[in-house]
Structures are given as structure tokens and as C-alpha cells.
Scaffold this motif. Sequence first.
Motif, PDB file in Angstrom:
ATOM      1  N   VAL A 265       9.062  22.084  -8.544  1.00  0.00           N
ATOM      2  CA  VAL A 265       9.841  23.265  -8.924  1.00  0.00           C
ATOM      3  C   VAL A 265      10.911  22.884  -9.942  1.00  0.00           C
ATOM      4  N   LEU A 266      11.596  21.761  -9.710  1.00  0.00           N
ATOM      5  CA  LEU A 266      12.597  21.307 -10.681  1.00  0.00           C
ATOM      6  C   LEU A 266      11.960  21.012 -12.026  1.00  0.00           C
TER       7      LEU A 266
ATOM      8  N   LYS B 194      14.577  21.272 -14.874  1.00  0.00           N
ATOM      9  CA  LYS B 194      15.773  20.649 -14.301  1.00  0.00           C
ATOM     10  C   LYS B 194      15.527  19.212 -13.841  1.00  0.00           C
ATOM     11  N   LEU B 195      14.281  18.790 -13.868  1.00  0.00           N
ATOM     12  CA  LEU B 195      13.934  17.480 -13.308  1.00  0.00           C
ATOM     13  C   LEU B 195      14.685  16.353 -14.002  1.00  0.00           C
TER      14      LEU B 195
ATOM     15  N   GLY C 234       0.787  -1.231   0.000  1.00  0.00           N
ATOM     16  CA  GLY C 234       0.000   0.000   0.000  1.00  0.00           C
ATOM     17  C   GLY C 234       0.814   1.274   0.000  1.00  0.00           C
ATOM     18  N   ASN C 235       2.146   1.166  -0.103  1.00  0.00           N
ATOM     19  CA  ASN C 235       2.989   2.361  -0.208  1.00  0.00           C
ATOM     20  C   ASN C 235       2.801   3.004  -1.578  1.00  0.00           C
ATOM     21  N   VAL C 236       2.779   4.334  -1.616  1.00  0.00           N
ATOM     22  CA  VAL C 236       2.631   5.070  -2.870  1.00  0.00           C
ATOM     23  C   VAL C 236       3.996   5.628  -3.270  1.00  0.00           C
ATOM     24  N   HIS C 237       4.403   5.352  -4.507  1.00  0.00           N
ATOM     25  CA  HIS C 237       5.718   5.751  -5.002  1.00  0.00           C
ATOM     26  C   HIS C 237       5.585   6.727  -6.168  1.00  0.00           C
ATOM     27  N   GLY C 238       6.509   7.679  -6.224  1.00  0.00           N
ATOM     28  CA  GLY C 238       6.643   8.565  -7.369  1.00  0.00           C
ATOM     29  C   GLY C 238       8.109   8.707  -7.699  1.00  0.00           C
ATOM     30  N   ARG C 239       8.487   8.471  -8.956  1.00  0.00           N
ATOM     31  CA  ARG C 239       9.919   8.382  -9.293  1.00  0.00           C
ATOM     32  C   ARG C 239      10.230   9.112 -10.594  1.00  0.00           C
ATOM     33  N   VAL C 240      11.389   9.745 -10.611  1.00  0.00           N
ATOM     34  CA  VAL C 240      11.957  10.285 -11.841  1.00  0.00           C
ATOM     35  C   VAL C 240      13.340   9.686 -11.992  1.00  0.00           C
ATOM     36  N   GLU C 241      13.678   9.241 -13.202  1.00  0.00           N
ATOM     37  CA  GLU C 241      14.927   8.518 -13.408  1.00  0.00           C
ATOM     38  C   GLU C 241      16.141   9.434 -13.549  1.00  0.00           C
TER      39      GLU C 241
END
Length: 490
Positions: free
Chosen positions: A157-158, A163-164, A111-118
Motif C-alpha cells: 500500500v505504501l 510513500k515507500l 533459509g530465511n527469506v528477506h525483503g527490505r526497503v531502505e
Amino acid sequence: MAHSSVRRISMPQMMIVVVTSSSSIFSLCFALSLLSFFASAHILTEGKNSDLFPEVLREEAVARLYELGKVSDADGYLERTFLSPASIRAGNLIREWMEDAGLRTWMDQMGNVHGRVEGMNPSADALLIGSHLDTVVDAGIFDGSLGIISAISALKVLNITAKLRKLRRPIEVIAFSDEEGVRFQSTFLGSAAVAGVLPASALQISDKSGVTVQNALMDNSIEATEETLSQLKYDPKTVWGYVEVHIEQGPVLEGIGLPLAVVKGIAGQTRLKVTVRGSQGHAGTVPMSMRQDPMAAAAELIVLLESLCKRPQDFLSYDGQCNGFAVESLSGSLVCTVGEISSWPSASNVIPGQVTFTVDLRAIDDMGREAVLYELSDRMYQICEKRSISCTIERKHDANAVICDNELSTQLKSATYSALKRMAGEIQGDVPVLMSGAGHDAMAMSHLTKVGMLFVRCRGGISHSPAEHVLDEDVWAAGLAILAFLETHL
């Protein structure tokens, strides 16, 4: 005669001057001069804050905290427990905000929620940033949620500033499903699963309704087996570190007048159950000199505990049970609490036959904590023997202290200093370094990787209460500090 009229139109971001009627060249020049003046003034006043991103890191972040604070399983107060309907709604809302920040999202088998940018190098070790989305009963809106939203806002913001995708390593935000342990009386279900320290037996823990963790997962269409649990564990080789932003839940920052602090470590904890047995009797007929009163004995034991924890240096000897460093560290971190006490038969006209009380003892130094426990137990038994009553001391819970990583702490301290300087122009003194007496997801994550934490000031040090409050400016400061920290990974 030629004439003109100059009309000012107020807009959210600037002043526009419109020249109407049959304007002369002079009038037009005058109008353009006014436009140039107002534009310059706008740049000067707004430019100071343009690199501080208040719209995202303050206004939007605060609005999201209050919005998330309305997602509750109860009417009239905030309550979100592991995989409850409100918890699922909160997770979906957090996923929307993660995606708005440019992150790829998913929910795992706990049930953990993840958000990722490589970032630029998807194969590099990932930086994890997280906190918990569950709450206690009748909770405040900042505990846990602030850490999640601050991280999302900084990444947004990035993304806005293009810049992300330039980050040198993957960044992953995790909203852990359970830290408080309200529903199943087992803390860190979410982070312990990611860290690989949650035993398979945890799936069979039941709540008050007889529903197991496994049942709760399956009720939400999540496959829950020993195999899926083992698959949740992250490979330590793929993780660079873990950072958590959390409200202080104490009064120190408010007392020194600063919004942020770096956390040096999380205290180890021991919980004891002390049972004192004496001779039950009539309150009016047993002479004082002949009593074996466990309540009076318990009172003496509790005062001993208070004295020992206030002045450990007066009690601890240098006979191998502790050393000078332990005593020194104890003086600043040792806290002891008797939170429960009960007697039997608990009647006003009866000398009790038995008294039971709990002890919660915490310190940043594990060896020092053990030394205190040794000394406390020894002196308690002496008191009971002197009073001719029996005393039993049971250890019900132990958790070792977690020391935050020096490298991460240094980077967070530098980022915090940078953020506060950007906000205030200059700051007096250094960024404070505090110990955490409360447990956090970072404790579980320390089994996976190095950890670092930031504390955020909260009003009155109040937490686990609707009165819990963080100033808008302090939410902003937290977001800026995480942004500054992330910018070191560009």
C-alpha cells in the motif's frame, strides 16, 4: 422528431452513460446530469473505503494466504518443514510478493527469506517485521503466514501510494525458515540465527532420517559452516526493533468480540518429567491398605498441580520465594498441563510399578514461575513420602518469559485503535492487552532488539489444525494496523 436513447453500461468501478442516435441538446444535458449523479454516488460509496485499501489488505491478502496454504509437502493436508521442497517453493512465492511490494529480496544461509526497503535514510536503525513460513503437520493456513503477508500487504500500500521511499528508516520483512521445530525438534532455527543465539552445534542436529541441519542446507546449495552461521547475526546497533503479527491461538479475542489485541509478553516455560515408583503387584490379591500404588499417587500429584495453578495465592507463602506482585501476576497468567502419562507394565490386572507423566508450566513472571515450581516440588515430595513411594522430578526444558517493549506496545496499540476506528467509525473501549502462552519468533528476536506483537482473532481459538480460521475482515484489520504503524515512520 428528434429522439435519443440513453444506454447504461455497467463497469467494475463506475456507471457510464452513453448517448446515442440524434441527441438533442436537452438529451445531452440530461445524459451528462445522469453521468454526474452516478459519478458522485460512486465517490460517496467507494470513497469511504478508498483509504482502507480493501483490494490489497483484504482481497489480495486473503487470496495469498489460501495460495500459500496449498504449498505443501503432503497430499491432502498442509505440512512445510525446514528447507523441505514445499518450504523452498513457499519462500520463492513470498519473494515474488515482496518484490511486487517494491522490496529488495534475498535468502540467507539459514533459509530465511528477506525483503527490505531502505527508505530515506539507509544508515538508520532498521525496523524488522516477521513471522515463520514453516508449519506443523496437518496445519492451518494462518499460523505464521498471516504475519508475513500482513506486513507485505501494508508495504505494498505504501508503494502504491508513493510513500515507500519516504520511510524514515529501513523496513525489513523476514519470513523465518523454522519456528515450529517439527523436522529437527529444535525451535527458532531461523530467528535464533538472525538474533545470534543459535549455537554452532545446531548444525549437527539430525532429523528422523539422519539428515543434519548442515546437510539440509547444503542440499539446497547453501554453504553451512560455523563461520557462515556467525555471519547471519545482525548487529544490534543496526536494528531499531522487531514487530510480529500472529493469530492469537486462543479464545479470548473471540470471547470479547474484538479482532486485534496488543501482546504484553510471552510466557516463560518449564517442562518437567515426573517419575513415581511404587510396588508392582496383582490387582486382585493385594489389599488396598497395603498397596504402594504409583498410579494413585500420580493422580494425587496431578490434582495438586491443578489446584496450585488455579489458585496460586492459596499455596504460595511470603517467605522470600515470591512477592505480592508475583502472586498477582500469576493469577492471570499461570497455566499448567499434564500432556503425557504412561505406566509400567500397563496391564489392566496389574498394580503399576512405575508411572511417568509430564508437566508443562507457563507464566509471564519468571520469579513467580520459580516460586510455583518450588512449592509444587516440595508438596509432591511430601505426598510421595506419605504414601511410601519414591518420586523423581526432572527439569527437561526452561525458557524465560519475554516482556514486550513499552514504546513499541504503545505505538502498536495506537495503530490498532486507529485501524479499528477507520473500519468501524468508532469503537467502544480500549484495545485489549493479552499475554501469549505460546512461543513465537519474538522470543528469539528479543535477544537482539526490543520486540512488540499483535494478536489477531481466530475462530474458536483453534490453531495447529485445518480448522484454524481467521475472518477476512480480521485479516484486513491486521493489515490496516500494520499500515498505521508504518505510517508513524514516514
